[in-house]
Write a protein that holds these residues in place. Structure first.
Motif, mmCIF file in Angstrom:
data_model
loop_
_atom_site.group_PDB
_atom_site.id
_atom_site.type_symbol
_atom_site.label_atom_id
_atom_site.label_comp_id
_atom_site.label_asym_id
_atom_site.label_seq_id
_atom_site.Cartn_x
_atom_site.Cartn_y
_atom_site.Cartn_z
ATOM 1 N N PHE A 159 0.820 -1.215 0.000
ATOM 2 C CA PHE A 159 0.000 0.000 0.000
ATOM 3 C C PHE A 159 0.850 1.260 0.000
ATOM 4 C CE2 PHE A 159 -2.837 -3.353 1.247
ATOM 5 C CZ PHE A 159 -3.893 -3.115 0.376
ATOM 6 N N LEU A 160 2.068 1.166 0.461
ATOM 7 C CA LEU A 160 3.004 2.259 0.222
ATOM 8 C C LEU A 160 3.251 2.392 -1.269
ATOM 9 C CD1 LEU A 160 5.059 4.393 1.094
ATOM 10 C CD2 LEU A 160 6.753 2.542 1.312
ATOM 11 N N TYR A 161 3.451 1.258 -1.952
ATOM 12 C CA TYR A 161 3.653 1.280 -3.403
ATOM 13 C C TYR A 161 2.395 1.757 -4.120
ATOM 14 C CZ TYR A 161 8.230 -1.020 -3.448
ATOM 15 O OH TYR A 161 9.561 -1.298 -3.304
ATOM 16 N N ALA A 298 1.103 13.151 1.896
ATOM 17 C CA ALA A 298 0.064 12.530 2.716
ATOM 18 C C ALA A 298 -0.287 11.138 2.213
ATOM 19 C CB ALA A 298 -1.182 13.418 2.723
ATOM 20 N N MET A 299 -0.301 10.964 0.902
ATOM 21 C CA MET A 299 -0.588 9.651 0.334
ATOM 22 C C MET A 299 0.474 8.633 0.735
ATOM 23 S SD MET A 299 -1.882 10.934 -3.408
ATOM 24 C CE MET A 299 -1.883 9.305 -4.161
ATOM 25 N N VAL A 300 1.725 9.053 0.731
ATOM 26 C CA VAL A 300 2.813 8.158 1.127
ATOM 27 C C VAL A 300 2.659 7.756 2.590
ATOM 28 C CG1 VAL A 300 5.315 7.995 1.467
ATOM 29 C CG2 VAL A 300 4.394 9.039 -0.621
ATOM 30 N N VAL A 301 2.344 8.723 3.452
ATOM 31 C CA VAL A 301 2.156 8.432 4.874
ATOM 32 C C VAL A 301 0.992 7.466 5.084
ATOM 33 C CG1 VAL A 301 1.525 9.433 7.100
ATOM 34 C CG2 VAL A 301 3.173 10.599 5.637
ATOM 35 N N VAL A 302 -0.124 7.712 4.399
ATOM 36 C CA VAL A 302 -1.297 6.845 4.534
ATOM 37 C C VAL A 302 -0.985 5.437 4.028
ATOM 38 C CG1 VAL A 302 -3.612 6.427 3.611
ATOM 39 C CG2 VAL A 302 -3.014 8.680 4.470
ATOM 40 N N GLY A 303 -0.236 5.337 2.939
ATOM 41 C CA GLY A 303 0.135 4.028 2.421
ATOM 42 C C GLY A 303 0.952 3.236 3.419
ATOM 43 N N ARG A 304 1.882 3.905 4.098
ATOM 44 C CA ARG A 304 2.700 3.225 5.106
ATOM 45 C C ARG A 304 1.850 2.792 6.289
ATOM 46 N NH1 ARG A 304 5.291 -0.144 6.039
ATOM 47 N NH2 ARG A 304 7.398 -0.308 6.900
ATOM 48 N N LEU A 305 0.911 3.648 6.691
ATOM 49 C CA LEU A 305 0.009 3.279 7.784
ATOM 50 C C LEU A 305 -0.835 2.062 7.416
ATOM 51 C CD1 LEU A 305 -1.263 6.753 9.058
ATOM 52 C CD2 LEU A 305 0.174 5.127 10.297
ATOM 53 N N ARG A 308 0.767 -1.173 7.899
ATOM 54 C CA ARG A 308 0.898 -1.547 9.302
ATOM 55 C C ARG A 308 -0.438 -1.891 9.946
ATOM 56 N NH1 ARG A 308 5.775 0.190 11.821
ATOM 57 N NH2 ARG A 308 7.188 1.267 10.393
ATOM 58 N N LEU A 309 -1.474 -1.103 9.639
ATOM 59 C CA LEU A 309 -2.760 -1.243 10.316
ATOM 60 C C LEU A 309 -3.772 -2.072 9.532
ATOM 61 C CD1 LEU A 309 -3.246 2.455 11.543
ATOM 62 C CD2 LEU A 309 -2.220 0.540 12.780
ATOM 63 N N GLY A 310 -3.542 -2.242 8.233
ATOM 64 C CA GLY A 310 -4.518 -2.889 7.370
ATOM 65 C C GLY A 310 -5.173 -1.884 6.457
ATOM 66 N N ALA A 311 -5.246 -2.211 5.187
ATOM 67 C CA ALA A 311 -5.736 -1.248 4.199
ATOM 68 C C ALA A 311 -7.214 -0.936 4.381
ATOM 69 C CB ALA A 311 -5.482 -1.772 2.792
ATOM 70 N N LEU A 312 -8.029 -1.958 4.610
ATOM 71 C CA LEU A 312 -9.470 -1.726 4.720
ATOM 72 C C LEU A 312 -9.794 -0.877 5.950
ATOM 73 C CD1 LEU A 312 -12.122 -2.243 3.352
ATOM 74 C CD2 LEU A 312 -12.324 -4.395 4.612
ATOM 75 N N ARG A 313 -9.142 -1.165 7.061
ATOM 76 C CA ARG A 313 -9.361 -0.368 8.264
ATOM 77 C C ARG A 313 -8.952 1.087 8.037
ATOM 78 N NH1 ARG A 313 -6.206 -2.188 13.553
ATOM 79 N NH2 ARG A 313 -7.581 -3.978 13.261
#
Length: 432
Positions: A159-161, A298-305, A308-313
């Motif tokens: 999701f970072l990618y 912001a997109m890069v930060v969200v992708g990294r999160l 770690r946390l799960g994309a759907l969440r």
């Protein structure tokens, strides 16, 4: 799929892609080119409309030029199916190379088109045809790139990618305004109208050739090559589509909020603020560059999160905040409680999750054999119905005296997307 491709896949270790970085570059640069080609037409339309469309009324000519922009949205779903079928049968790399070659070739031809003074009505007809061709190719570009990134990215960085690859779309928008600015500085408005606008399309073609060169140097995804060696029959493929209708509906609904939010935040928000009377036209346009750069971050930060946390969440949290915060944020803008630049930064940060995560999330919902078509068709239909029409609908609301309803429309679209996430049925490993 041909035995030659299957043989190459058999000889290619799963780590041969340099943990997906070359594939990521190939996908991202394609997003830059697709977005740049799309946006450069829109920003240059006021400058080439008089030359390319016959008649005496400049307003009619400009409206005709914008028809060429709109038709691309109409044909994108068809392109998503056509190019998607190629990607699902011939391979991701082949489809990505083909779509980029067509987009670049069409840009060269637009730059070289004779004016209406020389060709008469044939000039706008040829222009519209070339835009149709580009729209068809662009319809399959993003879904093919999303599938390619999904199949080549390291699992712990998918999701970072995803976010990085889709940031190419934002970068393309930024570059289009940059090129227009340089053209106006170098030639002035009269010079751009007199033919300087052609340089913009030549820049688009040059970017496309760069993307084409990069894409020719990457390998096919191993996941596709292995699955494609024993691809499904036509009947099996239709059965896969039917079995995945629920996830296709989810893609459509989630794309509604993502595309409305994107066009509101990157296209209509300056005009919205200007119509509210809180900023001038010059101030509203100038306020966009910095926030767009921050959107990429912001997109890069969200992708990294999300990794770690799960994309759907992460997506559900992002859509919930977007649905709840849009109206209060715009009310604060209207009443002067927050400045335009801050509202723009915050709103674009709110759409980072919906537009940054969905590329790979959507692709993961479908089997490899039908991945590009199954995600691409509902995605492009949603963009055509709700993204391409959003500025027009918002302006119609404003003209009717209901400008304050625009944020409610955007918030409602985000709520629809949030509900759409409830339809998602994760793809089992055995179904891939």
């Amino acid at each position: 799929m041909t035995s030659a491709v299957a043989a190459r896949a058999a000889d290619t270790p799963r780590t041969a892609h340099g943990n997906g970085r070359k594939a990521l570059l190939a996908a991202t640069v394609g997003g830059v080119v697709e977005s740049f080609d799309w946006a450069i037409y829109a920003v240059l339309a006021p400058y080439f409309a008089a030359a390319m469309f016959p008649g005496d009324d400049p307003v009619t000519k400009l409206l005709a030029a914008y028809v060429g922009f709109a038709v691309g949205f109409v044909v994108r779903p068809f392109g998503s199916y056509v190019v998607g079928r190629i990607a699902d049968t011939r391979g991701r790399r082949f489809a990505l190379t083909l779509s980029m070659a067509v987009i670049s070739g069409a840009s060269v031809l637009i730059a070289a088109l004779p004016t209406a003074a020389l060709l008469g009505a044939a000039a706008p007809v040829l222009l519209i045809v070339l835009r149709l061709v580009q729209g068809l190719s662009m319809g399959g570009e993003n879904p093919s790139a999303a599938a390619y990134v999904t199949e080549t990215a390291p699992r712990h960085l998918r999701f970072l990618y995803s976010s990085i690859s889709y940031s190419g779309v934002v970068i393309g928008n930024i570059l289009s305004f940059g090129v227009l600015t340089l053209l106006l500085v170098a030639f002035g408005e009269d010079g751009v109208r007199g033919g300087g606008w052609r340089i913009g399309f030549l820049v688009a073609a040059a970017l496309g050739l760069l993307a084409l060169w990069i894409r020719r140097g990457v390998e096919e995804s191993t996941e596709f090559a292995e699955a494609g060696a024993t691809g499904p029959t036509a009947a099996e493929r239709r059965a896969l589509y039917r079995a995945n209708l629920r996830n296709m509906a989810a893609v459509f609904l989630i794309s509604v909020g993502a595309t409305v939010g994107y066009y509101y935040g990157t296209t209509y928000l300056p005009q919205y603020a200007q119509q509210l009377g809180v900023v001038s036209g010059t101030e509203s346009a100038a306020s966009m560059l910095g926030p767009l750069v921050l959107l990429v971050a912001a997109m890069v930060v969200v992708g990294r999160l999300a990794d770690r946390l799960g994309a759907l969440r992460t997506l559900r949290i992002g859509l919930s905040v977007l649905a709840l915060a849009t109206v209060p944020l715009m009310l604060a803008l209207a009443h002067g409680a927050l400045p335009m630049w801050l509202v723009t930064v915050v709103y674009l940060a709110l759409i980072a999750a919906p537009i940054g995560l969905t590329n790979v999330l959507f692709a993961q919902l479908f089997p490899v054999a039908v991945r590009v078509v199954a995600m691409g068709v509902p995605y492009t239909i949603a963009i055509g119905l709700f993204g391409g029409t959003f500025p027009l609908l918002a302006q119609a609301m404003a003209k009717a005296g209901h400008l304050t309803l625009v944020p409610w429309w955007a918030a409602g679209a985000a709520a629809v997307s949030l509900a759409g996430t409830l339809l998602i049925r994760p793809l089992k490993s055995a179904e891939r």
